[in-house]
Each structure stands twice: as C-alpha cells, then as structure tokens.
Design an enzyme around this catalytic site. Sequence first.
Site, mmCIF file in Angstrom:
data_model
loop_
_atom_site.group_PDB
_atom_site.id
_atom_site.type_symbol
_atom_site.label_atom_id
_atom_site.label_comp_id
_atom_site.label_asym_id
_atom_site.label_seq_id
_atom_site.Cartn_x
_atom_site.Cartn_y
_atom_site.Cartn_z
ATOM 1 N N PHE A 18 22.987 49.429 50.741
ATOM 2 C CA PHE A 18 23.207 48.483 51.840
ATOM 3 C C PHE A 18 23.390 49.174 53.190
ATOM 4 O O PHE A 18 23.293 48.543 54.231
ATOM 5 C CB PHE A 18 24.445 47.630 51.551
ATOM 6 N N PRO B 40 29.006 51.432 45.056
ATOM 7 C CA PRO B 40 28.254 52.302 45.969
ATOM 8 C C PRO B 40 27.580 51.506 47.088
ATOM 9 O O PRO B 40 27.006 50.443 46.862
ATOM 10 C CB PRO B 40 27.208 52.953 45.063
ATOM 11 N N CYS B 41 27.641 52.048 48.295
ATOM 12 C CA CYS B 41 27.137 51.326 49.463
ATOM 13 C C CYS B 41 25.767 51.801 49.921
ATOM 14 O O CYS B 41 25.186 51.209 50.827
ATOM 15 C CB CYS B 41 28.131 51.436 50.615
ATOM 16 N N VAL B 42 25.232 52.845 49.305
ATOM 17 C CA VAL B 42 23.972 53.438 49.763
ATOM 18 C C VAL B 42 22.854 52.403 49.854
ATOM 19 O O VAL B 42 22.048 52.423 50.787
ATOM 20 C CB VAL B 42 23.564 54.600 48.822
#
Length: 181
Positions: free
Chosen positions: A121, A117-119
Amino acid sequence: MKFDQSHKIVLQGGSNRRFVLEQLKSLVSPEMKALVRDLKKNNVTIRYGCDFTGIGSPIQALKILGIPFDHVFSCDNNAHVKKSIECNYSPKYLYEDILNRDHRLLPDIDLYIAGPPCVAFSSVGLRKGLDDQRGQLFIETLEVIYTKKPKIFIIENVKGLITANGGKAIEYIESYINKNL
C-alpha cells in the site's frame, strides 16, 4: 532502548527513562485514565492478541498506561522478533505465521492489534494493494476479527492504504467490514 545479546530489551538512562515514562503518561487522556481506574477497580484483565507483533509497541503502551492485560498470543514470522517476544513478553501462544493457523482455534481475546505489512500500500512500493500477496495479509487480520470478535481492534497501516490500487483496496476493506463486522 537497545537489544542485548539475549534479545532482551534494555532501557537505558536511569532518571532519563523515568522522565520519558512520565512524559508519555502525561499524554494519556482523562477518559483513558478513567477507563484504567475502572478496569483495576473491577479487577478486569484485558485478553490481548497481536499479529505482526514486531517489537511489541502495543504491549509497551499497555504497560505504560497501566492497563491490566493477559498476553494471550502474538504472531510474527521473523525469527529474531519471535525470540525477542519470547524473552520480553511471554505470550501464552506464539504463532509463527498467520497463514498457517486456523483462526477458529485462537484463544478468545478482548483486544486485537495488528500491523500487517504495508509495502503493498505504501507510496514507496508498487501500490498493488490487495493484488499483492503481502496485501492479502491485511485480509487475514479481518478474518481474525470476524472469527474471534474482539471488543476492540486496531489495525495499523500506512496512509497509502486509502489510495493504493486506485482505491480498490480500501473499498474492499470497507465492504468487508460493513458486511461481516
């Protein structure tokens, strides 16, 4: 492309589908084409594992490129995604959660792809990086790489990974890789 009610991926468009596939294949570098030829010539099958599988884009890429592979495992905690993976890709093992398994017990793999998951960053999030619980999932992918030692690994994320949390996240990740991999 759409999902039908059984979670199967349905490619639409008949000749359009063929055209799209040919266009995608034309983008493959000569080096990649040579690698695929060598794999086939030597009867080599790549053992593939994936965490945070999502819709399975890497699997589609392997198929389009004609790379012989054995889908050893996938992992995703979304019930609909898991159903789609089961229906479309039939991995030998389908894990529900990267946090609830012992990475030492994973089957051996040659290629590992993860898209944590990129949330944590992303510029649209709070950018807490590894201080965010979701950011810690990135570390789990590094642990899989450290434990299983695939020949090739790809970790996909957002460009905000480099600057999140004042750059501390990428410093930690680089340090971990340099010490352990």
